[in-house]
Design a protein around this motif. Sequence first.
Motif, mmCIF file in Angstrom:
data_model
loop_
_atom_site.group_PDB
_atom_site.id
_atom_site.type_symbol
_atom_site.label_atom_id
_atom_site.label_comp_id
_atom_site.label_asym_id
_atom_site.label_seq_id
_atom_site.Cartn_x
_atom_site.Cartn_y
_atom_site.Cartn_z
ATOM 1 N N SER A 80 11.615 -4.796 2.793
ATOM 2 C CA SER A 80 10.457 -5.234 3.560
ATOM 3 C C SER A 80 9.978 -6.548 2.965
ATOM 4 C CB SER A 80 9.339 -4.187 3.481
ATOM 5 O OG SER A 80 8.153 -4.658 4.107
ATOM 6 N N HIS A 81 9.206 -7.276 3.753
ATOM 7 C CA HIS A 81 8.580 -8.490 3.229
ATOM 8 C C HIS A 81 7.237 -8.172 2.584
ATOM 9 C CE1 HIS A 81 11.675 -11.086 4.732
ATOM 10 N NE2 HIS A 81 11.543 -10.591 5.935
ATOM 11 N N TYR A 82 6.845 -6.916 2.595
ATOM 12 C CA TYR A 82 5.659 -6.467 1.877
ATOM 13 C C TYR A 82 6.092 -5.938 0.510
ATOM 14 C CZ TYR A 82 2.799 -6.852 6.100
ATOM 15 O OH TYR A 82 2.119 -7.321 7.190
ATOM 16 N N PRO A 83 5.169 -5.820 -0.452
ATOM 17 C CA PRO A 83 5.526 -5.292 -1.772
ATOM 18 C C PRO A 83 6.118 -3.881 -1.688
ATOM 19 C CG PRO A 83 3.350 -6.295 -1.841
ATOM 20 C CD PRO A 83 3.761 -6.230 -0.390
ATOM 21 N N PHE A 84 6.973 -3.581 -2.644
ATOM 22 C CA PHE A 84 7.616 -2.269 -2.758
ATOM 23 C C PHE A 84 7.150 -1.639 -4.067
ATOM 24 C CE2 PHE A 84 11.095 0.483 -4.192
ATOM 25 C CZ PHE A 84 11.301 1.263 -3.061
ATOM 26 N N LEU A 85 6.645 -0.425 -4.009
ATOM 27 C CA LEU A 85 6.195 0.270 -5.210
ATOM 28 C C LEU A 85 7.260 1.260 -5.653
ATOM 29 C CD1 LEU A 85 3.568 -1.045 -4.291
ATOM 30 C CD2 LEU A 85 2.392 1.038 -4.924
ATOM 31 N N GLU A 109 -6.381 -0.893 -4.549
ATOM 32 C CA GLU A 109 -7.617 -1.670 -4.441
ATOM 33 C C GLU A 109 -7.626 -2.897 -5.351
ATOM 34 O OE1 GLU A 109 -10.628 1.279 -5.202
ATOM 35 O OE2 GLU A 109 -10.352 2.208 -3.228
ATOM 36 N N GLU A 110 -7.272 -2.710 -6.632
ATOM 37 C CA GLU A 110 -7.408 -3.786 -7.611
ATOM 38 C C GLU A 110 -6.278 -4.817 -7.567
ATOM 39 O OE1 GLU A 110 -10.121 -4.265 -9.527
ATOM 40 O OE2 GLU A 110 -10.956 -2.543 -8.455
ATOM 41 N N PHE A 111 -5.077 -4.364 -7.255
ATOM 42 C CA PHE A 111 -3.945 -5.292 -7.271
ATOM 43 C C PHE A 111 -3.481 -5.656 -5.862
ATOM 44 C CE2 PHE A 111 -3.907 -3.708 -11.545
ATOM 45 C CZ PHE A 111 -3.522 -4.807 -12.294
ATOM 46 N N LEU A 112 -3.096 -4.665 -5.075
ATOM 47 C CA LEU A 112 -2.504 -4.971 -3.776
ATOM 48 C C LEU A 112 -3.489 -5.626 -2.816
ATOM 49 C CD1 LEU A 112 -0.344 -1.764 -3.480
ATOM 50 C CD2 LEU A 112 0.488 -4.100 -3.783
ATOM 51 N N ILE A 113 -4.717 -5.127 -2.754
ATOM 52 C CA ILE A 113 -5.689 -5.706 -1.830
ATOM 53 C C ILE A 113 -6.385 -6.916 -2.444
ATOM 54 C CG2 ILE A 113 -7.844 -5.294 -0.564
ATOM 55 C CD1 ILE A 113 -6.901 -2.350 -0.214
ATOM 56 N N LYS A 114 -7.023 -6.748 -3.593
ATOM 57 C CA LYS A 114 -7.821 -7.834 -4.175
ATOM 58 C C LYS A 114 -6.989 -9.012 -4.666
ATOM 59 C CE LYS A 114 -11.951 -5.452 -5.805
ATOM 60 N NZ LYS A 114 -12.684 -5.021 -7.009
ATOM 61 N N GLN A 115 -5.891 -8.739 -5.377
ATOM 62 C CA GLN A 115 -5.147 -9.837 -5.983
ATOM 63 C C GLN A 115 -4.006 -10.358 -5.121
ATOM 64 O OE1 GLN A 115 -4.326 -9.488 -10.185
ATOM 65 N NE2 GLN A 115 -6.101 -8.169 -10.463
ATOM 66 N N PHE A 116 -3.200 -9.436 -4.558
ATOM 67 C CA PHE A 116 -2.057 -9.866 -3.754
ATOM 68 C C PHE A 116 -2.403 -10.033 -2.279
ATOM 69 C CE2 PHE A 116 0.397 -7.532 -7.183
ATOM 70 C CZ PHE A 116 0.756 -8.686 -7.848
ATOM 71 N N ALA A 118 -2.233 -7.943 0.032
ATOM 72 C CA ALA A 118 -1.123 -7.350 0.781
ATOM 73 C C ALA A 118 -1.657 -6.436 1.888
ATOM 74 C CB ALA A 118 -0.217 -6.549 -0.155
ATOM 75 N N PRO A 119 -1.334 -6.724 3.130
ATOM 76 C CA PRO A 119 -1.786 -5.874 4.233
ATOM 77 C C PRO A 119 -1.146 -4.477 4.222
ATOM 78 C CG PRO A 119 -1.227 -8.056 5.034
ATOM 79 C CD PRO A 119 -0.728 -7.955 3.614
ATOM 80 N N ALA A 120 -0.003 -4.353 3.528
ATOM 81 C CA ALA A 120 0.703 -3.069 3.481
ATOM 82 C C ALA A 120 1.645 -3.088 2.286
ATOM 83 C CB ALA A 120 1.500 -2.843 4.768
ATOM 84 N N TYR A 121 2.193 -1.920 1.991
ATOM 85 C CA TYR A 121 3.257 -1.837 0.985
ATOM 86 C C TYR A 121 4.223 -0.750 1.381
ATOM 87 C CZ TYR A 121 0.853 2.189 -1.194
ATOM 88 O OH TYR A 121 0.261 3.407 -1.437
ATOM 89 N N VAL A 122 5.377 -0.752 0.717
ATOM 90 C CA VAL A 122 6.457 0.194 1.007
ATOM 91 C C VAL A 122 6.739 0.991 -0.260
ATOM 92 C CG1 VAL A 122 8.895 0.381 1.688
ATOM 93 C CG2 VAL A 122 7.430 -1.350 2.745
ATOM 94 N N ILE A 123 7.130 2.232 -0.074
ATOM 95 C CA ILE A 123 7.503 3.111 -1.176
ATOM 96 C C ILE A 123 8.702 3.936 -0.697
ATOM 97 C CG2 ILE A 123 5.951 5.024 -0.548
ATOM 98 C CD1 ILE A 123 5.194 5.105 -3.613
ATOM 99 N N GLY A 124 9.554 4.354 -1.601
ATOM 100 C CA GLY A 124 10.729 5.128 -1.215
ATOM 101 C C GLY A 124 10.721 6.495 -1.872
ATOM 102 N N THR A 125 11.384 7.445 -1.226
ATOM 103 C CA THR A 125 11.478 8.789 -1.780
ATOM 104 C C THR A 125 12.713 9.507 -1.254
ATOM 105 O OG1 THR A 125 10.210 10.792 -2.274
ATOM 106 C CG2 THR A 125 10.090 9.970 -0.010
ATOM 107 N N SER A 126 12.950 10.658 -1.815
ATOM 108 C CA SER A 126 14.024 11.532 -1.355
ATOM 109 C C SER A 126 13.537 12.315 -0.134
ATOM 110 C CB SER A 126 14.394 12.519 -2.466
ATOM 111 O OG SER A 126 15.166 13.574 -1.957
ATOM 112 N N LEU A 162 -2.838 -1.214 4.356
ATOM 113 C CA LEU A 162 -4.038 -1.359 3.538
ATOM 114 C C LEU A 162 -5.102 -2.212 4.223
ATOM 115 C CD1 LEU A 162 -2.339 -2.057 0.091
ATOM 116 C CD2 LEU A 162 -3.326 0.104 0.884
ATOM 117 N N ILE A 163 -4.679 -3.240 4.940
ATOM 118 C CA ILE A 163 -5.594 -4.149 5.631
ATOM 119 C C ILE A 163 -5.134 -4.214 7.093
ATOM 120 C CG2 ILE A 163 -6.662 -6.451 5.638
ATOM 121 C CD1 ILE A 163 -5.602 -6.787 2.725
ATOM 122 N N PRO A 164 -5.618 -3.294 7.929
ATOM 123 C CA PRO A 164 -5.103 -3.193 9.311
ATOM 124 C C PRO A 164 -5.192 -4.482 10.123
ATOM 125 C CG PRO A 164 -6.483 -1.308 8.771
ATOM 126 C CD PRO A 164 -6.605 -2.274 7.631
#
Length: 178
Positions: A80-85, A109-116, A118-126, A162-164
């Motif tokens: 994705s072009h959004y951050p990946f956690l 709140e502190e990193f993805l929204i305030k600092q980066f 980022a309107p959204a982020y991606v995460i992966g799982t099984s 995060l930021i619709p």
Amino acid sequence: MGKDRLRIATREDAPALLVLIQESFQEVKDYGIDWPSTNATLESVIENIETGVAIVLEREGQLLATITIRLPWETDTPISHYPFLWWFATAHAWKGQGIGKKFLKQVEEEFLIKQFKAPAYVIGTSGEKHPWLLDMYLRNGYETLFTQRDENDLGVALYKVLIPERFDEKILRVAEVD
């Protein structure tokens, strides 16, 4: 009880972070899931600290939890072009107390929204081998970006807005290259 502190990990944190990662991901490894975090070494933890934004939650010098924000330009093939956690872990002694959920909210709140910003982020799982993780993410407002089957499992990429008002579906998805 001391005050919790959220901060970016440094190379000096690597040995303690390795212990936290290995301890936390042992259960995942026992499920037969083969992720970089389930096979962490001191070298891979150092690389993770130096190439991503590895955030730790600490109390009185003890690491309670960690998560790494990977930015799209860190790889030639971002999902994705959004951050990946990834490498999201809570120390075994603190599991089941809501620390991981609170920590993730603080990172949002502190990193993805305030600092980066980022309107959204991606995460992966099984999608199959882990008995409860996918359902937990879906119950907490994540949406499926895509699934990918390999010989061992069904990988699921999820995203959270995060930021619709700034979210853009075109930025979320990476066009496949032929």
